[in-house]
Enzyme design. Structure first.
Site, PDB file in Angstrom:
ATOM      1  N   GLY A 180      -4.574  -1.564  -0.418  1.00 16.95           N
ATOM      2  CA  GLY A 180      -3.789  -0.832  -0.684  1.00 16.95           C
ATOM      3  C   GLY A 180      -3.740   1.243  -0.638  1.00 16.95           C
ATOM      4  O   GLY A 180      -3.260   2.140  -0.497  1.00 16.95           O
TER       5      GLY A 180
ATOM      6  N   ARG B  76       5.646  10.103   3.229  1.00 13.28           N
ATOM      7  CA  ARG B  76       6.773  10.031   4.162  1.00 13.28           C
ATOM      8  C   ARG B  76       8.106   9.905   3.342  1.00 13.28           C
ATOM      9  O   ARG B  76       8.078   9.829   2.583  1.00 13.28           O
ATOM     10  CB  ARG B  76       6.501   8.463   4.162  1.00 13.28           C
ATOM     11  CG  ARG B  76       7.375   7.651   5.335  1.00 13.28           C
ATOM     12  CD  ARG B  76       6.635   6.641   6.304  1.00 13.28           C
ATOM     13  NE  ARG B  76       6.711   5.206   5.175  1.00 13.28           N
ATOM     14  CZ  ARG B  76       6.498   4.216   5.776  1.00 13.28           C
ATOM     15  NH1 ARG B  76       5.832   4.030   7.523  1.00 13.28           N
ATOM     16  NH2 ARG B  76       6.477   2.600   4.866  1.00 13.28           N
TER      17      ARG B  76
ATOM     18  N   ASP C  17      10.492  -7.138   8.289  1.00 14.31           N
ATOM     19  CA  ASP C  17      10.283  -6.088   7.674  1.00 14.31           C
ATOM     20  C   ASP C  17       9.963  -4.457   8.163  1.00 14.31           C
ATOM     21  O   ASP C  17       9.721  -3.756   6.816  1.00 14.31           O
ATOM     22  CB  ASP C  17       8.888  -6.489   6.542  1.00 14.31           C
ATOM     23  CG  ASP C  17       7.785  -6.820   7.543  1.00 14.31           C
ATOM     24  OD1 ASP C  17       7.834  -7.823   8.489  1.00 14.31           O
ATOM     25  OD2 ASP C  17       6.716  -6.273   7.088  1.00 14.31           O
TER      26      ASP C  17
ATOM     27  N   ARG D 115       0.810  -1.016  -0.370  1.00 14.64           N
ATOM     28  CA  ARG D 115      -0.076   0.158  -0.072  1.00 14.64           C
ATOM     29  C   ARG D 115       0.901   1.167   0.082  1.00 14.64           C
ATOM     30  O   ARG D 115       0.257   2.326   0.342  1.00 14.64           O
ATOM     31  CB  ARG D 115      -0.822   0.213   1.216  1.00 14.64           C
ATOM     32  CG  ARG D 115      -0.665  -0.423   2.819  1.00 14.64           C
ATOM     33  CD  ARG D 115      -0.885   0.066   3.765  1.00 14.64           C
ATOM     34  NE  ARG D 115      -0.250  -1.113   5.331  1.00 14.64           N
ATOM     35  CZ  ARG D 115      -0.796  -0.269   6.112  1.00 14.64           C
ATOM     36  NH1 ARG D 115      -1.632   0.069   6.840  1.00 14.64           N
ATOM     37  NH2 ARG D 115       0.435  -1.159   7.150  1.00 14.64           N
TER      38      ARG D 115
HETATM   39  P1  AMP Z   1       2.783  -4.013   8.106  1.00  8.84           P
HETATM   40  O1  AMP Z   1       2.064  -5.086   8.736  1.00  8.84           O
HETATM   41  O2  AMP Z   1       2.360  -2.278   7.783  1.00  8.84           O
HETATM   42  O3  AMP Z   1       4.003  -4.133   8.221  1.00  8.84           O
HETATM   43  O4  AMP Z   1       2.222  -4.861   7.057  1.00  8.84           O
HETATM   44  C1  AMP Z   1       2.956  -5.949   6.369  1.00  8.84           C
HETATM   45  C2  AMP Z   1       2.735  -5.931   4.898  1.00  8.84           C
HETATM   46  O5  AMP Z   1       1.594  -5.622   4.840  1.00  8.84           O
HETATM   47  C3  AMP Z   1       3.358  -5.533   4.503  1.00  8.84           C
HETATM   48  O6  AMP Z   1       4.041  -5.627   2.753  1.00  8.84           O
HETATM   49  C4  AMP Z   1       1.852  -4.412   3.426  1.00  8.84           C
HETATM   50  O7  AMP Z   1       1.828  -3.622   2.324  1.00  8.84           O
HETATM   51  C5  AMP Z   1       1.195  -4.912   2.998  1.00  8.84           C
HETATM   52  N1  AMP Z   1      -0.226  -4.305   3.658  1.00  8.84           N
HETATM   53  C6  AMP Z   1      -1.252  -3.882   4.773  1.00  8.84           C
HETATM   54  N2  AMP Z   1      -1.776  -3.330   5.075  1.00  8.84           N
HETATM   55  C7  AMP Z   1      -2.163  -3.192   3.709  1.00  8.84           C
HETATM   56  C8  AMP Z   1      -3.386  -2.702   2.574  1.00  8.84           C
HETATM   57  N3  AMP Z   1      -4.345  -2.249   3.189  1.00  8.84           N
HETATM   58  N4  AMP Z   1      -3.120  -3.462   1.265  1.00  8.84           N
HETATM   59  C9  AMP Z   1      -2.563  -3.946   0.887  1.00  8.84           C
HETATM   60  N5  AMP Z   1      -1.401  -4.330   1.516  1.00  8.84           N
HETATM   61  C10 AMP Z   1      -1.251  -4.149   2.799  1.00  8.84           C
HETATM   62 MG    MG Z   2       5.246  -2.553   7.418  1.00  8.31          MG
END
Ligand code: AMP
Ligand code: MG
Length: 492
Positions: free
Chosen positions: A123, A173, A249, A90
């Site tokens: 996204g 960001r 990550d 996203r």
């Molecule tokens: P995070 O927990 O924010 O570190 O996200 C973990 C993974 O999930 C990353 O690859 C993000 O890009 C993906 N992700 C989180 N929220 C979304 C969303 N709403 N749409 C698509 N990908 C997402």
């Molecule tokens: Mg992340």
């Protein structure tokens, strides 16, 4: 002329590093806030960024000339389990800009629509997580913690479906780079040694140029990353900051804090504190953070093995040796920071009990983390106590008096004056932090009523976290029992 001067080194890496992907336009962009000071530092005209044209760019409706939008790919351990492919699901990297000092920064949009790495997600981001990241990341910067920063935020005019319908938003960001431990893991897991080499060259050029002079630049890079993470963990611990989702990550190799999802600052001190709604086992609790960083760094070291040395056994020995330095580096940074918080030039061996007893008292009496240290700063110079005292907000219980006397006795042994000690403490013990109930209130006002004034006031106040202003006392006040936020949620 483009309003932003780009120089996109990541986009010059080969195609296995990313997918070219433009942001997906939204219906009706509207401004939330522009970080004018940061914009100017990056050579971006803040008036343009605040204009309709700037709003369109932040919303992803217009891609400025020179931008080469892409979604980067990475892997990562999430809550300990390996996921071989994550990536910007996203977020879109618009490109890189050079600051006035010649420093290179990524300019990324978050919430800008689906990418090949969205894994079924939309996204997008609701306004809540965008405001949270804006508030907390900017506060962290003002507190002196390395962090990604918020350049601007806009509303989209579209609804995002989560538990219900929520207004959408996009955050622009800025980071020294968005390269994660998981970026290295991605190529290591595929045994793509050439890409691993390329990525390490890129990281060395960008973040650790001194490593080039070393006999083993990859090892020097690993050591430098370990040092920066040790410093970062000390910063977090000394402020009572809980990240909440320290997956590999979500750890940048440049050493900046990233991913303000379920993060929170502690109010009452509790070393086992967890806020994240999905962290059932307490993996990312406050007290665990340094150990988790250590574990994450060992994952990085493991990923680097093929390029650390041609001989595997030697590579493992080098990696192990580097990783083993983390606990001491963290402890040293933490102890030095703690000395500053307590007004001491150094914490000596005989001070260990004094420090441990303070944590013990704080836990026992569930004292407010931030105000405990701020009140100590008030008390460090009895002559000037009245000037900026938070006594109106916080007083120690009587049972802390014996400890305060021990501390005063210890302070009297210092060669510094009490005025100097107090100034040191005021520089290291903030009075304003992004308290959860304030962040929550800002999010609720914006989400339910489209009212951004609470958000703006909070961001303004947090620009000077070390400067107490009586008129802003409410922003320094701990939550009332009914205001306490017990859980935060991932920014999805
Ligand atoms: P995070 O927990 O924010 O570190 O996200 C973990 C993974 O999930 C990353 O690859 C993000 O890009 C993906 N992700 C989180 N929220 C979304 C969303 N709403 N749409 C698509 N990908 C997402
Ligand atoms: Mg992340």
């Amino acid at each position: 002329m483009s309003p932003i001067t780009f120089d996109n080194s990541y986009a010059r890496l080969p195609e296995q590093f990313y997918a070219r992907q433009a942001p997906v336009p939204v219906t009706a962009p509207g401004p939330i806030r522009v970080n004018r000071h940061l914009a100017e530092q990056l050579g971006i005209d803040a008036n343009w960024l605040s204009s309709e044209a700037g709003t369109q760019v932040v919303a992803g409706n217009a891609v400025p000339p020179g931008s080469e939008p892409l979604a980067s790919v990475y892997a990562g351990h999430q809550f300990g389990g390996y996921n071989p492919q994550l990536g910007d699901g996203r977020a879109i990297l618009l490109g890189e800009v050079l600051s006035h000092e010649g420093r290179r920064f990524d300019l990324q949009l978050k919430g800008s629509g689906p990418t090949p790495y969205s894994r079924g997600g939309d996204g997008r981001s609701p306004i809540g997580p965008v405001l949270r990241e804006y508030i907390v990341s900017e506060a962290m910067h003002q507190l002196g913690v390395p962090t990604t920063r918020a350049l601007a935020a806009v509303t989209t005019g579209d609804w995002v479906q989560r538990d219900g319908s929520l207004p959408g938003a996009v955050l622009a960001r800025v980071a020294s780079s968005h390269i994660r431990i998981g970026s290295f893991q991605y190529f290591a897991a595929q045994r793509d040694i050439e890409s691993l080499q390329l990525l390490s060259h890129h990281v060395i050029d960008r973040h650790y140029p001194d490593a080039k002079n070393s006999d083993n630049p990859v090892l020097a890079m690993l050591e430098a990353i370990i040092s920066r993470q040790a410093q970062l963990m000390a910063h977090w611990q000394l402020l009572g900051f809980i990240h909440g989702v320290m997956n590999t990550d979500n750890m940048l190799v440049c050493g900046e804090t990233i991913d303000y999802g379920p993060c929170a600052f502690m109010d009452q001190f509790n070393p086992d504190q967890v806020f994240s709604s999905i962290d059932h086992a307490g993996r990312y609790a406050y007290r665990q953070q340094p150990a988790i960083a250590h574990w994450n760094l060992s994952v990085l070291a493991q990923a680097l093995l093929p390029i650390l040395d041609n001989e595997q056994e030697r590579a493992v020995a080098l990696a192990q040796k580097a990783i083993n330095t983390f606990p001491d580096q963290f402890l040293q940074a933490n102890t030095q920071g703690m000395a500053r918080k307590l007004g001491l030039q150094a914490i000596k061996e005989q001070d260990t009990g004094l420090v441990e007893d303070l944590w013990q008292l704080m836990a026992e009496h569930t004292l407010d983390f931030t105000l405990t240290f701020r009140r100590l700063a008030d008390l460090a110079d009895k002559n000037t106590e009245a000037k900026s005292s938070v006594a109106e907000l916080f007083e120690f219980p009587d049972s802390v008096q014996p400890w305060l006397e021990r501390w005063h006795t210890r302070l009297a042994q210092e060669s510094t004056s009490s005025t100097e000690r107090q100034a040191l403490m005021y520089r290291n013990n903030p009075v304003f932090i992004p308290r959860n109930h304030l962040v929550e209130a800002a999010i609720v006002s914006a989400t339910d009523r489209g009212d951004l004034s609470t958000f703006d006031q909070l961001v303004d106040t947090l620009e000077k976290p070390y400067q107490y202003r009586k008129a802003l006392a409410l922003f320094a006040t701990p939550p009332k029992p009914d205001q306490v936020v017990r859980q935060t949620f991932c920014g999805t």
